[in-house]
Scaffold this active site. Structure first.
Site, mmCIF file in Angstrom:
data_model
loop_
_atom_site.group_PDB
_atom_site.id
_atom_site.type_symbol
_atom_site.label_atom_id
_atom_site.label_comp_id
_atom_site.label_asym_id
_atom_site.label_seq_id
_atom_site.Cartn_x
_atom_site.Cartn_y
_atom_site.Cartn_z
ATOM 1 N N TYR A 9 59.694 65.632 72.602
ATOM 2 C CA TYR A 9 59.312 66.534 73.699
ATOM 3 C C TYR A 9 57.821 66.924 73.705
ATOM 4 C CZ TYR A 9 58.864 70.670 70.789
ATOM 5 O OH TYR A 9 58.421 71.581 69.875
ATOM 6 N N TYR A 37 51.913 68.735 83.994
ATOM 7 C CA TYR A 37 51.917 67.639 84.950
ATOM 8 C C TYR A 37 51.599 68.144 86.368
ATOM 9 C CZ TYR A 37 53.294 63.174 86.880
ATOM 10 O OH TYR A 37 53.306 61.966 87.510
ATOM 11 N N GLU A 83 29.438 56.534 74.756
ATOM 12 C CA GLU A 83 30.588 56.611 75.670
ATOM 13 C C GLU A 83 30.416 57.705 76.725
ATOM 14 O OE1 GLU A 83 32.588 54.378 75.958
ATOM 15 O OE2 GLU A 83 33.272 53.568 74.048
ATOM 16 N N HIS A 111 41.130 49.983 71.366
ATOM 17 C CA HIS A 111 39.976 50.856 71.131
ATOM 18 C C HIS A 111 40.354 52.191 70.475
ATOM 19 C CE1 HIS A 111 35.991 52.572 72.957
ATOM 20 N NE2 HIS A 111 36.370 53.266 71.905
ATOM 21 N N HIS A 128 37.314 62.044 72.498
ATOM 22 C CA HIS A 128 37.656 60.634 72.291
ATOM 23 C C HIS A 128 37.754 60.377 70.786
ATOM 24 C CE1 HIS A 128 37.480 56.366 72.078
ATOM 25 N NE2 HIS A 128 36.202 56.299 71.775
ATOM 26 N N HIS A 184 39.234 57.629 67.418
ATOM 27 C CA HIS A 184 39.737 56.330 66.951
ATOM 28 C C HIS A 184 40.801 56.610 65.889
ATOM 29 C CE1 HIS A 184 35.657 54.143 67.961
ATOM 30 N NE2 HIS A 184 36.286 54.570 69.032
HETATM 31 ZN ZN LIG Z 1 35.274 54.681 70.848
#
Ligand SMILES: [Zn+2]
Length: 213
Positions: free
Chosen positions: A116, A210, A76, A157, A95, A97
Site C-alpha cells: 500500500y 493521485y 541533470e 539509470h 534524483h 541512483h
Molecule cells: Zn543520474
C-alpha cells in the site's frame, strides 16, 4: 547570500542521500524551486555530498542560465527544470541512483502495486525509456511518464521523485527504494499478490496523492 535556508536544506538532504543509502559518491541530485523569484537551486556537479557547502549550491533560471554561483550545476538540471516550468504544485525534485530502484530500472519494469505504500508515489511506479543522461530528451521523457504521480524509474539509470517541498520529494525517493526492494525480494520467492484497482483507489485517496492538480 540569498536563499540560505533552501541552500542548507539541499546540503542536509544531500548528506541524507548518502546516510539513507539512496545514492553513492556524487550520483543523484536535489533541487528546490523558489516560485516567487522563478529560480531554482540545485546541487553542484561533481562535489561529494559530505563536502558540499551552502555556497556551492547553484541558482539557475528556468532556461538553465546561472543566476548565482561559481560551481557547475548538476548535469541533470533539465530534468529538474521541466517540472517547475510545467507544473504549479512541484517545488522540489530528488534524483537518486539507489540500488534496488536502479536494479528494477535496468529491467525497464514498472513497480506494480504490491504494497500500500505505493500510494505515496501514485497508482504504480512507472519506468520510462532509456535516454542519455543530462539531456532534454531524458527530461521530456521523465515528465511525460510522471503524469500525475510523484515518482518514476528512469530506464537503465535510477529513480526520480517530486514533491511540494524537499521533505516530500525525499520521502517519495525513499518509498520508491523500499518498493523496489520489496519487488525484488518478493519475486525471488514467488509472484506478489497485487492490490486491485478498487483497493488502490482507496489507498491513493487516503494518501491524497493521485490527481492532486
Ligand atoms: Zn543520474
Amino acid at each position: 547570500m540569498k536563499y540560505m535556508e533552501q541552500r542548507q536544506q539541499i546540503v542536509d538532504f544531500g548528506k541524507k542521500l548518502i546516510t539513507e543509502k539512496l545514492t553513492t559518491g556524487t550520483g543523484g541530485n536535489i533541487s528546490i524551486f523558489i516560485r516567487e523569484d522563478n529560480v531554482m537551486l540545485i546541487s553542484p556537479s561533481g562535489i561529494p555530498y559530505n563536502e558540499t557547502k551552502p555556497e556551492d549550491i547553484v541558482v539557475l533560471d528556468l532556461e538553465g542560465n546561472i543566476v548565482e554561483g561559481t560551481r557547475k550545476p548538476s548535469s541533470e538540471y533539465h530534468m529538474h527544470c521541466i517540472f517547475y516550468q510545467k507544473t504549479e504544485h512541484i517545488n522540489s525534485v530528488v534524483h537518486t541512483h539507489s540500488d534496488y530502484a536502479t536494479a528494477v530500472a535496468c529491467l525497464l519494469q514498472d513497480i506494480e502495486p504490491l504494497h500500500y505504500i505505493i500510494g505515496s508515489v501514485g497508482d504504480r511506479v512507472r519506468c520510462c525509456e532509456y535516454k542519455t543522461f543530462g539531456t532534454q530528451e531524458l527530461a521530456d521523457e521523465a515528465y511525460r511518464v510522471m503524469g500525475n504521480n510523484n515518482g518514476i524509474l528512469l530506464g537503465n539509470h535510477g529513480a526520480l521523485a517530486v514533491g511540494a517541498n524537499c521533505e516530500e520529494a525525499f520521502s517519495v525517493a525513499k518509498d520508491i527504494e523500499f518498493l523496489a526492494k520489496l519487488k525484488i525480494r518478493a519475486e525471488a520467492i514467488g509472484k506478489p499478490a497485487l492490490l486491485n484497482s478498487e483497493q488502490m483507489e482507496v489507498v491513493v485517496e487516503k494518501f491524497g496523492t493521485y490527481g492532486q492538480q
